[in-house]
Scaffold this motif. Structure first.
Motif, PDB file in Angstrom:
ATOM      1  N   GLU A  98       0.838  -1.197   0.000  1.00  0.00           N
ATOM      2  CA  GLU A  98       0.000   0.000   0.000  1.00  0.00           C
ATOM      3  C   GLU A  98       0.878   1.254   0.000  1.00  0.00           C
ATOM      4  N   HIS A  99       0.370   2.327  -0.566  1.00  0.00           N
ATOM      5  CA  HIS A  99       1.106   3.582  -0.562  1.00  0.00           C
ATOM      6  C   HIS A  99       0.876   4.358   0.729  1.00  0.00           C
ATOM      7  N   TRP A 100      -0.294   4.152   1.340  1.00  0.00           N
ATOM      8  CA  TRP A 100      -0.613   4.917   2.564  1.00  0.00           C
ATOM      9  C   TRP A 100      -1.840   4.297   3.219  1.00  0.00           C
ATOM     10  N   SER A 101      -1.888   4.443   4.562  1.00  0.00           N
ATOM     11  CA  SER A 101      -3.051   3.988   5.324  1.00  0.00           C
ATOM     12  C   SER A 101      -3.229   4.921   6.510  1.00  0.00           C
ATOM     13  N   PRO A 102      -4.465   5.375   6.804  1.00  0.00           N
ATOM     14  CA  PRO A 102      -4.670   6.306   7.923  1.00  0.00           C
ATOM     15  C   PRO A 102      -4.566   5.600   9.268  1.00  0.00           C
ATOM     16  N   SER A 103      -4.072   6.302  10.252  1.00  0.00           N
ATOM     17  CA  SER A 103      -3.979   5.722  11.593  1.00  0.00           C
ATOM     18  C   SER A 103      -5.352   5.565  12.233  1.00  0.00           C
ATOM     19  N   SER A 104      -6.315   6.377  11.802  1.00  0.00           N
ATOM     20  CA  SER A 104      -7.644   6.368  12.415  1.00  0.00           C
ATOM     21  C   SER A 104      -8.591   5.337  11.818  1.00  0.00           C
ATOM     22  N   GLU A 105      -8.204   4.692  10.716  1.00  0.00           N
ATOM     23  CA  GLU A 105      -9.078   3.776   9.987  1.00  0.00           C
ATOM     24  C   GLU A 105     -10.339   4.486   9.501  1.00  0.00           C
ATOM     25  N   SER A 106     -10.241   5.766   9.282  1.00  0.00           N
ATOM     26  CA  SER A 106     -11.416   6.571   8.922  1.00  0.00           C
ATOM     27  C   SER A 106     -11.406   6.900   7.438  1.00  0.00           C
ATOM     28  N   MET A 107     -12.554   6.700   6.808  1.00  0.00           N
ATOM     29  CA  MET A 107     -12.682   7.087   5.408  1.00  0.00           C
ATOM     30  C   MET A 107     -12.606   8.607   5.259  1.00  0.00           C
ATOM     31  N   ALA A 108     -12.958   9.337   6.309  1.00  0.00           N
ATOM     32  CA  ALA A 108     -12.847  10.797   6.256  1.00  0.00           C
ATOM     33  C   ALA A 108     -11.396  11.216   6.098  1.00  0.00           C
ATOM     34  N   GLU A 109     -10.494  10.494   6.767  1.00  0.00           N
ATOM     35  CA  GLU A 109      -9.070  10.819   6.649  1.00  0.00           C
ATOM     36  C   GLU A 109      -8.551  10.464   5.260  1.00  0.00           C
ATOM     37  N   VAL A 110      -9.053   9.360   4.699  1.00  0.00           N
ATOM     38  CA  VAL A 110      -8.687   9.005   3.323  1.00  0.00           C
ATOM     39  C   VAL A 110      -9.149  10.099   2.368  1.00  0.00           C
ATOM     40  N   LEU A 111     -10.369  10.567   2.571  1.00  0.00           N
ATOM     41  CA  LEU A 111     -10.911  11.623   1.711  1.00  0.00           C
ATOM     42  C   LEU A 111     -10.073  12.899   1.830  1.00  0.00           C
ATOM     43  N   ASP A 112      -9.702  13.268   3.057  1.00  0.00           N
ATOM     44  CA  ASP A 112      -8.899  14.485   3.243  1.00  0.00           C
ATOM     45  C   ASP A 112      -7.569  14.374   2.497  1.00  0.00           C
ATOM     46  N   ARG A 113      -6.942  13.202   2.556  1.00  0.00           N
ATOM     47  CA  ARG A 113      -5.659  13.030   1.861  1.00  0.00           C
ATOM     48  C   ARG A 113      -5.837  13.213   0.357  1.00  0.00           C
ATOM     49  N   LEU A 114      -6.881  12.589  -0.196  1.00  0.00           N
ATOM     50  CA  LEU A 114      -7.101  12.693  -1.639  1.00  0.00           C
ATOM     51  C   LEU A 114      -7.392  14.128  -2.049  1.00  0.00           C
ATOM     52  N   LEU A 115      -8.202  14.821  -1.271  1.00  0.00           N
ATOM     53  CA  LEU A 115      -8.535  16.205  -1.610  1.00  0.00           C
ATOM     54  C   LEU A 115      -7.307  17.098  -1.500  1.00  0.00           C
ATOM     55  N   ASP A 116      -6.457  16.826  -0.507  1.00  0.00           N
ATOM     56  CA  ASP A 116      -5.226  17.617  -0.366  1.00  0.00           C
ATOM     57  C   ASP A 116      -4.288  17.390  -1.549  1.00  0.00           C
ATOM     58  N   GLU A 117      -4.270  16.144  -2.066  1.00  0.00           N
ATOM     59  CA  GLU A 117      -3.416  15.838  -3.223  1.00  0.00           C
ATOM     60  C   GLU A 117      -3.927  16.523  -4.483  1.00  0.00           C
ATOM     61  N   GLY A 118      -5.231  16.717  -4.541  1.00  0.00           N
ATOM     62  CA  GLY A 118      -5.858  17.234  -5.754  1.00  0.00           C
ATOM     63  C   GLY A 118      -6.378  16.094  -6.603  1.00  0.00           C
ATOM     64  N   ILE A 119      -7.656  16.073  -6.888  1.00  0.00           N
ATOM     65  CA  ILE A 119      -8.241  14.933  -7.585  1.00  0.00           C
ATOM     66  C   ILE A 119      -8.921  15.309  -8.898  1.00  0.00           C
ATOM     67  N   ASP A 120      -8.843  16.561  -9.266  1.00  0.00           N
ATOM     68  CA  ASP A 120      -9.503  16.989 -10.499  1.00  0.00           C
ATOM     69  C   ASP A 120      -8.906  16.242 -11.694  1.00  0.00           C
ATOM     70  N   GLY A 121      -9.774  15.528 -12.427  1.00  0.00           N
ATOM     71  CA  GLY A 121      -9.339  14.794 -13.603  1.00  0.00           C
ATOM     72  C   GLY A 121      -8.743  13.434 -13.308  1.00  0.00           C
ATOM     73  N   ARG A 122      -8.620  13.055 -12.043  1.00  0.00           N
ATOM     74  CA  ARG A 122      -8.032  11.754 -11.705  1.00  0.00           C
ATOM     75  C   ARG A 122      -9.111  10.664 -11.700  1.00  0.00           C
ATOM     76  N   ARG A 123      -8.695   9.470 -12.006  1.00  0.00           N
ATOM     77  CA  ARG A 123      -9.590   8.311 -12.043  1.00  0.00           C
ATOM     78  C   ARG A 123      -9.356   7.499 -10.762  1.00  0.00           C
ATOM     79  N   ILE A 124     -10.396   7.353  -9.946  1.00  0.00           N
ATOM     80  CA  ILE A 124     -10.268   6.728  -8.628  1.00  0.00           C
ATOM     81  C   ILE A 124     -11.229   5.554  -8.530  1.00  0.00           C
TER      82      ILE A 124
END
Length: 402
Positions: free
Chosen positions: A142-168
Motif C-alpha cells: 500500500e502507498h498509505w493507510s490512515p492511523s484512524s481507519e477513517s474514510m474521512a481521513e482518506v478523503l482528506d488526503r485525496l482532496l489535499d493531493e488534488g483529484i480533479d481529472g483523476r480516475r479513482i
C-alpha cells in the motif's frame, strides 16, 4: 422517612432463615455474568459470541443480514475489466474481506495476475491495518493507510493531493459510503465503484424476529452492532413488523446499544438513539466496553446484611451469582424500584409476565425467587399487605424518597 403504615408490622413464619449446610457459592463468574447480550453480526459472529461468553454473558445471536459475494456477478466482472482496460490513478481498498474476495474472484475469471499487475502501478490506499494485511498477503504494498481507519481521513488526503481529472476506483463494501463518493466527484474525480459483495436481508427472518422480540420485551441488556447495514436491517425489520417505536424506546432506555465504531452507529443515531463505542474499533475493545458499562448500570442494594446486585437475568448476592427465573426477576425489579417499601400482591401480580388474576401466582413466584436467592430474609412478607426488600436500616434514609 418511611410512612409507618408502609413498614412491616409482623413477619410471616416463612421469613425464618434456614440453616442448611450449603456448598460455598461460586464467585468466579465473569464481569458479564447475569447479562444477556444480543449479537446482530453476520460475519465474525462466533468470535464475538465467544468473547462475550468467556466473560460470563448469555448470548442471543441472530444475523441481521447476510453477505452475498459477487464472484459470479456480472457487475463486479464488468468493473474489473474496465479497470484493466482503463488503468485508474488511485485504488481505495476499504475492507480486508472485500479486497481478498475481489482478488479471488479475478483469479476465478483468469484475470488475477492482470489485476495484481495493475494494482502494482497505481496509488493503492488501505483504510486500515486489516486491509493493509490483505494487500500485503496478495504480494502488493500500500502507498498509505490512515492511523484512524477513517474514510474521512482518506478523503482528506485525496482532496489535499488534488483529484480533479483523476480516475479513482473505490472498493465498495456492501453499504453506502456517506459523502465519500459524492465528495470525490464534486472535486472533479472520475469514480469507479468496485462492488465486491452486497448486504441482503437474512433468508430466514425468524431468528431476527426473536432477537427483536427480546429487545422490545427487555429480555436483552445490550445489543451489539458491528456494521451499519446490520443496524439498518434491524431497524427496517422492526418497522416492517410495526415494532419500531417500541425498539427505539428500548434502545433509548433499557437495552444498551453498543457499536464497534461511529460509522456503524450512523443508522441508529439518525433515529435519535445514542450509542456507546470503544476508542479502538475492534471486537475486543467492544467487549471490554460492555464489561464496564453493563455492571455500572446494574443496581446494588444493601439488603439484610448482604450486598445484592440486580442484573439482567441473575443476582449477585455478596458476589455469588444466583440465576433467577424470569418471573422472579420481574418481582425483584418491582421490589427494587422502591427498596424497603411494601409492594402489594396486586402490584406484583401486574409485574409478572403473562400473569392472570390469581394472586397465588405471586406467592409461587416469590417462593421460587427466595429459593433462587438462597437467602429468604432478603425479601420480607408483610402479612395481609405484600412484600418488601429488607433494606438495611442505615440505608433507609437514602432510599426513603425513592
Amino acid at each position: 422517612m418511611y410512612d409507618e403504615q408502609q413498614r412491616p408490622d409482623r413477619r410471616s413464619p416463612n421469613d425464618a432463615e434456614p440453616r442448611p449446610r450449603e456448598a460455598p457459592a461460586r464467585t468466579d463468574h465473569g464481569p458479564l455474568a447475569g447479562f444477556t447480550v444480543g449479537v446482530t453480526a453476520a460475519r465474525r459472529a462466533e468470535e464475538l459470541g465467544a468473547l462475550l461468553q468467556r466473560r460470563g454473558a448469555t448470548v442471543l445471536h441472530a444475523p441481521a443480514l447476510r453477505i452475498v459475494p459477487l464472484s459470479d456477478d456480472g457487475e463486479l466482472l464488468a468493473a474489473t475489466k474496465e479497470l484493466l482496460d482503463q488503468v485508474p490513478d488511485v485504488v481505495v481498498a476499504t475492507t480486508a474481506i472485500g479486497f481478498r474476495g475481489w482478488v479471488e474472484a479475478a483469479d476465478g475469471w483468469g484475470l488475477g495476475e492482470a489485476l495484481l499487475d495493475r494494482l502494482r502501478h497505481v496509488e493503492l490506499l488501505a483504510r486500515g491495518p486489516k486491509v493493509k494485511g490483505a494487500i500485503r498477503a496478495a504480494g502488493l504494498t500500500e502507498h498509505w493507510s490512515p492511523s484512524s481507519e477513517s474514510m474521512a481521513e482518506v478523503l482528506d488526503r485525496l482532496l489535499d493531493e488534488g483529484i480533479d481529472g483523476r480516475r479513482i476506483a473505490v472498493q465498495l463494501h456492501g453499504e453506502p459510503l456517506p459523502g465519500f463518493v459524492e465528495s470525490l466527484r464534486a472535486g472533479g474525480a472520475e469514480v469507479v465503484g468496485v462492488p465486491v459483495y452486497r448486504w441482503m436481508p437474512p433468508e430466514d427472518p425468524a431468528p431476527l424476529d426473536r432477537l427483536l422480540d427480546a429487545a422490545v420485551s427487555r429480555g436483552l441488556d445490550a445489543l451489539t452492532f458491528t456494521s451499519a447495514p446490520a443496524a439498518a436491517s434491524l431497524l427496517n425489520r422492526a418497522e416492517e413488523r410495526g415494532l419500531l417505536p417500541e425498539l427505539l424506546a428500548a434502545l433509548s432506555h433499557d437495552v444498551l446499544p453498543a457499536c464497534v465504531g461511529p460509522v456503524t452507529a450512523l443508522p441508529l443515531q439518525a433515529r435519535g438513539v445514542d450509542t456507546v463505542q470503544p476508542e479502538r474499533y475492534r471486537l475486543g475493545p467492544l467487549v471490554q466496553l460492555l464489561c464496564q458499562e453493563l455492571p455500572a448500570r446494574s443496581r446494588a442494594l444493601p439488603v439484610a446484611g448482604h450486598k445484592v446486585e440486580i442484573r439482567g437475568h441473575a443476582v449477585l448476592v455478596d458476589g455469588a451469582l444466583k440465576p433467577v427465573p424470569p418471573a422472579g426477576m420481574a418481582l425483584l425489579r418491582a421490589l427494587s424500584r422502591r427498596p424497603g417499601w411494601v409492594v402489594s400482591r396486586a402490584e406484583l401480580l401486574r409485574a409478572l409476565p403473562g400473569a392472570g388474576r390469581d394472586e397465588h401466582a405471586v406467592e409461587t413466584a416469590m417462593a421460587r425467587l427466595r429459593t433462587a436467592l438462597g437467602a429468604p430474609r432478603l425479601i420480607q412478607t408483610v402479612v395481609k399487605r405484600g412484600y418488601r426488600l429488607a433494606l438495611d436500616p442505615a440505608a433507609d434514609a437514602k432510599y426513603a424518597d425513592v
